[in-house]
Design a protein around this motif. Structure first.
Motif, PDB file in Angstrom:
ATOM      1  N   PRO A 298       0.820  -1.221   0.000  1.00  0.00           N
ATOM      2  CA  PRO A 298       0.000   0.000   0.000  1.00  0.00           C
ATOM      3  C   PRO A 298       0.853   1.271   0.000  1.00  0.00           C
ATOM      4  N   LEU A 299       1.968   1.241   0.706  1.00  0.00           N
ATOM      5  CA  LEU A 299       2.832   2.424   0.767  1.00  0.00           C
ATOM      6  C   LEU A 299       3.464   2.690  -0.595  1.00  0.00           C
TER       7      LEU A 299
ATOM      8  N   ILE B  27       2.327   1.919  -3.577  1.00  0.00           N
ATOM      9  CA  ILE B  27       1.414   2.529  -4.555  1.00  0.00           C
ATOM     10  C   ILE B  27       1.231   4.008  -4.242  1.00  0.00           C
ATOM     11  N   GLY B  28       1.431   4.388  -2.980  1.00  0.00           N
ATOM     12  CA  GLY B  28       1.386   5.820  -2.638  1.00  0.00           C
ATOM     13  C   GLY B  28       2.537   6.580  -3.270  1.00  0.00           C
ATOM     14  N   ALA B  29       3.723   5.975  -3.240  1.00  0.00           N
ATOM     15  CA  ALA B  29       4.870   6.618  -3.889  1.00  0.00           C
ATOM     16  C   ALA B  29       4.629   6.721  -5.394  1.00  0.00           C
TER      17      ALA B  29
ATOM     18  N   SER C 202      -7.091  -0.365   3.551  1.00  0.00           N
ATOM     19  CA  SER C 202      -5.643  -0.465   3.761  1.00  0.00           C
ATOM     20  C   SER C 202      -4.884   0.215   2.638  1.00  0.00           C
ATOM     21  N   ALA C 203      -5.351  -0.024   1.414  1.00  0.00           N
ATOM     22  CA  ALA C 203      -4.667   0.588   0.272  1.00  0.00           C
ATOM     23  C   ALA C 203      -4.826   2.101   0.304  1.00  0.00           C
TER      24      ALA C 203
ATOM     25  N   GLY D 296      -2.525   3.323   3.191  1.00  0.00           N
ATOM     26  CA  GLY D 296      -1.125   3.114   2.823  1.00  0.00           C
ATOM     27  C   GLY D 296      -0.710   4.031   1.693  1.00  0.00           C
ATOM     28  N   ALA D 297      -1.570   4.178   0.700  1.00  0.00           N
ATOM     29  CA  ALA D 297      -1.232   5.061  -0.420  1.00  0.00           C
ATOM     30  C   ALA D 297      -1.072   6.489   0.076  1.00  0.00           C
ATOM     31  N   ALA D 298      -1.915   6.887   1.018  1.00  0.00           N
ATOM     32  CA  ALA D 298      -1.791   8.243   1.561  1.00  0.00           C
ATOM     33  C   ALA D 298      -0.454   8.397   2.293  1.00  0.00           C
TER      34      ALA D 298
ATOM     35  N   GLY E   9       2.308   6.593   1.851  1.00  0.00           N
ATOM     36  CA  GLY E   9       3.407   6.534   0.889  1.00  0.00           C
ATOM     37  C   GLY E   9       3.505   7.804   0.072  1.00  0.00           C
ATOM     38  N   ALA E  10       2.367   8.356  -0.294  1.00  0.00           N
ATOM     39  CA  ALA E  10       2.374   9.604  -1.066  1.00  0.00           C
ATOM     40  C   ALA E  10       2.875  10.754  -0.199  1.00  0.00           C
TER      41      ALA E  10
ATOM     42  N   THR F  42       6.552  10.838   0.117  1.00  0.00           N
ATOM     43  CA  THR F  42       7.287  11.080  -1.126  1.00  0.00           C
ATOM     44  C   THR F  42       6.911  12.402  -1.793  1.00  0.00           C
TER      45      THR F  42
ATOM     46  N   GLN G  17      -1.652   0.326   8.511  1.00  0.00           N
ATOM     47  CA  GLN G  17      -1.065   1.376   7.671  1.00  0.00           C
ATOM     48  C   GLN G  17      -1.003   2.713   8.409  1.00  0.00           C
TER      49      GLN G  17
END
Lengths: 322, 334, 372
Positions: free
Chosen positions: A121-122, A124-126, B71-72, B75-77, B79-80, B83, B103
């Motif tokens: 999940p992380l 796909i955030g990057a 979760s996605a 997690g995407a938040a 990770g974004a 970065t 997450q």
């Protein structure tokens, strides 16, 4: 495609560094100087290296509890990694993360991750950052066969397809999730086929064959970089050591391990191939062996002598501001 | 300056921050809605209408409808955020933390610390809380106490539209992960809200009402229950001070302690939990740091130690009421 | 009919009710116009109620501690000849007037207006008495550093009985644009001149408070508008130094606890700083752009030194009003204003905000000057 002398030497340097790093920790861990537990990547070096060779510092990877190899392949400083594993203040994460949380954002290393299935999940955030900002950045998730069964991984793969994100899912099938074989725990015949069913191209490769991994990764990373969405690669390569250091590995037969060292060593396979095809000289490879050995010696020596963090460090860096 | 509801104030905050900073994005389930259907885009504008119209202004590249995959999303938040973006992710109901908490509490909350201070994770999770809508056990909880106990997270729960806008803007500008709790029953509550952007700092309680006889600390919708009780008691000659901490992490301990030093009595009205909730946390703080000022027991007014029930009479009995607060204070001061 | 009502006044646009703190009169007392007869506290500030009518107190209606809507009947004045029955009937028939848009007795409609000057949006309060005499010169109120048009809430009503009165929000303040292009006193003065020109006002009585007074003086020095008279309340940059602790403290305060003691410096009676007043100032300070605007004005305006007063004698009538307990402007230094016709006043029991703390005295000085 011919990779050229420099690239092959670079690849060998990364693989050898990982191997030497892990073999040395395997030894040093018995001294009791390394706190906690470590999970070694030896045996899988061709996967991290074949993939990370396709990436720039501005691309991101997410890693696992077995993350030393990914970190080295992505360019993390080896001495700073060793300091971190010894829990020292000068470590890559100031001694606050340890083996399972090595990260270096400047090198695009989003972090080893002690939660199985934690990183997809992380990652796909990057990839989302790259897409929203309109860069040609790519993000790569390394997961094991164990993490391939986690719901977080499924969610991340589906969302990556839905949002057409520049991401590559690497599934390193090393035969075991902790102490249980993947033939038992992975319900599908193939992790790659299962990934493909999410709606993305996926291939299976021999993870001990650097050249196979490199070619598959190049295609997948190019696809991501050119806006064509996610891909998945299942790369099979058995780990040489247990799930963690000290694991008696009762779930593996002695024969399996002996055979593995003989036929499943990606470094031996690489060396045989490049020497047979006269791609690089044996001298050049020997030279790398010596350099790496010296580097790891220095790293261990430095880590042993370095200072631990102080109690003041306990309270810092919880928040940017509070 | 004009009267705006909390829903309108939040929508305005999101639009103003997205206009100010191109790194701010929204993602979640049905934050626009309608993709892949036969009807219109922005069919929902958020499950409770908070993000309505935002996609029309900023486009689908920045207002991102996701699959139902908490979760996605979280997690995407994270990770974004790590970065280079400033994501505002929506967790439709806080109850759904059960399928995505890793997450938030293992990943986003810990990045900075376990990576040695070398990263920041400027993400906001907007989520809804609160019983009273007959939505039963899995859509009605007030779980902010569970997030408050996680180091690395900041926890914000506005009780009025002015605070909602200023705290959301602060949350988006903040460099740490912020969990922003919106009470479903307060969305239509209106007050004067400036049209301009403004940020309210975290960790400063709002003294909603000054008084000298007893201190009430209350959170989110319970602030209004406390105010109602204070008005009733004022007619009986009891002067109640009502404190809305606005954020539980960081917590404005000083304002609470100062008030108890003044009044000598403390009542905490908290919808989170009967055990190990914010009421217990505040009580512990005051016992430890203002014990000598206390002139009576600390009263914790919380729901019972049960799930949120469905049937209306049961749910009404579950939620703390102004009547219960008044009764407790009358007894306390007798 | 000689029976007259004393009602709850409206101070500023946002006031809709007030708590009667204390009566200063009792039945049988003779009351004169302007006499302070009671103390009322609103959510913003406490202030004296001045009698708008004269007569003998016959009935006290409102009780101390009572919260009353604006316009509510507080007391009844009458002649001895009026019977109790007449007064009972008056009370029974009394209806609270809708004063939601009124600023004072006999005042016309008041509202918040906006005007665009270049890339600036300037907000102002503007109202005129219904019976404004033709040729009457408008009064323009200019607030100080960190203030806004609401600082004049106790003055607008009184001045507005006879004059059109305009209270503007300087850029960076109130509801005006927060972006400051020129934070110097000359720049702010030019902006005020431009503002008045845009309203087709050629001549005005200027009333300035603190830094706003410096802006008003600069208008007179620059001659960019016709200044009929100058009223300078605790003027800054005319010789007496400004307390730097206030300017920096006001800018730096981020919380209620930090801001309250700073605001308390403004008043002789620190009790006037209510929680709501602090909240209102905090709400202003939190707005995007305010921090930058205050910094620019503090540096380029207040920080740029005194006005060049030595070169010019002001020809219009000038009133200078000080508080006797001003903690912001140092009261022991001499000022450098040179004027043909200058009067100086010291208001007792007042700090840096005499127009709020002792509005009656200040209003009298102002209206005497305008009506002279």
């Amino acid at each position: 495609m011919n990779l050229g002398n420099n690239i092959l030497l670079d690849a060998y340097h990364r693989m050898k560094s990982i191997r030497e790093f892990e073999e040395r920790i395997h030894v040093e861990n018995t001294t009791g100087e390394i706190p906690g537990f470590v999970h070694l990547y030896a045996g899988q070096e061709a996967v991290a290296t074949g993939v990370c060779l396709q990436l720039r510092d501005s691309d991101y990877i997410g890693s696992t509890h077995r993350g030393h190899g990914h970190s080295i392949a992505k360019g993390c400083d080896i001495k700073a990694m060793m300091l971190e594993i010894y829990g020292k203040k000068g470590g890559l994460c100031a001694g606050k993360g340890g083996s399972m949380h090595i990260a270096d954002f400047e090198k695009g290393m989003l972090g080893a991750n002690a939660i199985v299935g934690g990183n997809p999940p992380l990652v796909i955030g990057a990839a989302l950052t790259a897409k929203v900002k309109g860069t040609d950045g790519v993000a790569v998730s390394f997961s094991g066969d164990g993490a391939s069964n986690q719901g977080t991984t499924f969610e991340a793969m589906n969302m990556a397809v839905v949002l057409k994100l520049p991401v590559v899912f690497i599934f390193e099938n090393n035969g075991y999730g902790e102490g249980t074989g993947c033939d038992y725990a992975v319900g599908a015949d193939s992790i790659a086929k299962r990934a493909e069913s999410f709606g993305m191209p996926a291939v299976s490769v021999d993870g001990t064959d650097f050249f196979a991994v490199e070619a598959a990764a190049r295609e997948a990373v190019t696809r991501a970089r050119t806006g064509q969405g996610p891909s998945a690669i299942e790369a099979s390569a058995m780990r040489f050591y247990g799930h963690f250091e000290g694991d008696p590995q009762a779930y593996r037969s002695a024969d399996e391990l002996a055979e593995l060292r003989k036929t499943g060593d990606c470094l031996k396979i690489f060396r045989a191939r490049v020497e047979k095809d006269q791609l690089v000289t044996a001298d050049a490879l020997d030279q790398i062996d010596r350099e790496v050995a010296d580097l790891i010696d220095e790293a261990v020596d430095k880590a042993r002598k370095a200072d631990f963090p102080t109690s003041d460090d306990l309270l810092t860096d919880v928040y940017v501001s509070y | 300056m004009s009267k705006k509801t909390i829903r309108e104030a939040l929508n305005e905050a999101l639009r103003q921050e997205m206009a100010r900073d191109g790194q701010v994005i929204i993602l979640g389930e049905d934050v626009a809605g309608g993709h892949g259907g036969t009807g219109v885009i922005d069919a929902y504008g958020g499950p409770l209408g908070v993000t309505k119209g935002v996609i029309g202004e900023f486009g689908a590249n920045r207002v991102i409808d996701t699959p139902i995959s908490e979760s996605a999303i979280m997690g995407a938040a994270a990770g974004a955020a790590a970065t280079g973006l400033r994501p505002v992710a929506e967790l439709m109901f806080v109850d759904f933390m059960g399928v995505c908490f890793d997450q938030i509490f293992n990943q986003a909350a810990k990045f900075r610390y376990m990576f040695g201070g070398k990263t920041k994770t400027p993400m906001v999770v907007r989520t809804t809380i609160g019983a009273g809508m007959r939505t039963a056990a899995q859509h009605s909880q007030c779980l902010y106490h569970m997030f408050t106990s996680v180091p690395g997270l900041k926890c914000v729960m506005p009780s009025n539209a002015y605070d909602a806008k200023g705290l959301l803007i602060e949350a988006i500008r903040d460099d740490d992960p912020v969990i922003f709790f919106e009470n479903k029953l307060l969305y239509d509550l209106a007050c004067d809200v400036p049209d301009e952007s403004y940020a309210i700092p975290f960790g400063e309680a709002n003294v909603v009402r000054e008084g000298g006889d007893v201190t009430i600390v209350a959170f989110s919708r319970m602030v209004h229950i406390a105010e109602e009780a204070a008005k009733t008691l004022a007619a009986e000659g009891i002067s109640v001070e009502v404190i809305d901490p606005r954020t539980t992490s960081p917590l404005d301990e000083e304002t609470i302690l100062d008030s108890v030093e003044k009044t000598g009595f403390l009542v905490v009205v908290d919808e989170s939990a009967a055990r190990c909730g914010m009421a217990a946390d505040i009580a512990g703080l005051v016992v430890e740091q203002a014990f000598d000022a206390l002139r009576g027991p600390i009263i914790q007014i919380t729901p019972p130690h049960t799930p949120v029930p469905f049937s209306p009479p049961l749910e009404d009995a579950f939620i703390p009421t102004a009547g219960a607060v008044c009764d407790a204070i009358r007894k306390l001061l007798k | 009919m000689t029976i007259k009502a004393i009602t709850v006044p409206k101070w500023g646009l946002s006031m809709d009710e007030g708590e009667l703190i204390e009566w200063h009169i009792a039945p049988g007392d003779e009351v004169t116009v302007g006499q302070e007869i009671a103390e009322i506290e609103t959510s913003k500030i406490a202030g004296p109620v001045e009698a708008a009518v004269a007569g003998k107190v016959r009935r006290i209606i409102a009780e101390e501690g009572e919260v009353l809507p604006v316009g509510a009947l507080m007391a009844v004045l009458a002649e001895d000849s009026d019977t109790d029955a007449d007064i009972d009937a008056f009370i029974a028939e009394f209806e609270v007037q809708d004063v939601s848009d009124d600023m004072g007795e006999d005042a016309g409609a008041a509202d918040i207006r906006h005007i665009t000057l270049g890339d600036m949006d300037i907000s102002y309060q503007d109202f005129s008495p219904a019976d404004l005499s033709p040729g009457s010169v408008p009064v323009v109120l200019i607030h100080g550093f960190g203030g806004d048009s609401n600082n004049w809430l106790f003055n607008q009503g009184k001045i507005g009985e006879t004059h059109r009165v305009i209270a503007l929000d300087l850029p960076g303040h109130g509801l005006s644009t927060k972006k400051i292009t020129d934070g110097s006193i000359a720049g702010l003065s030019a902006m005020v001149a431009e503002f008045l020109a845009a309203l087709d006002i050629e001549q005005a009585h200027l009333v300035g408070h603190s830094m706003g007074a410096a802006v008003a003086v600069q208008c007179a020095l620059a001659g960019n508008i016709q200044v009929a008279s100058l009223s300078l309340i605790c003027p800054a940059l005319v010789g007496r130094s400004v307390n730097p602790g206030y300017i920096s403290g006001f800018q730096q305060a981020r919380t209620r606890k930090q801001l309250k003691p700073v605001l308390a410096m403004l008043f002789s009676n620190a009790q006037l700083v209510t929680r709501e007043l602090v909240d209102d100032v905090l709400k202003y300070k939190r707005l995007d752009g305010v921090g930058d605007a205050l910094r620019v004005i503090a540096d380029k305006g207040l920080g740029a030194g005194e006005l060049p007063l030595a070169e010019q004698t002001l020809m219009m009538p000038v009133s200078i009003i000080w508080g006797d307990n001003d903690k912001i402007i140092n009261g022991t230094e001499s000022h450098h204003i040179k004027a043909e016709n200058c009067h100086e006043y010291v208001i007792e029991n007042a700090g840096h905000m005499p127009h709020m703390e002792n509005a009656g005295a200040v209003n009298k000085i102002l209206t005497d000057l305008f009506n002279d």
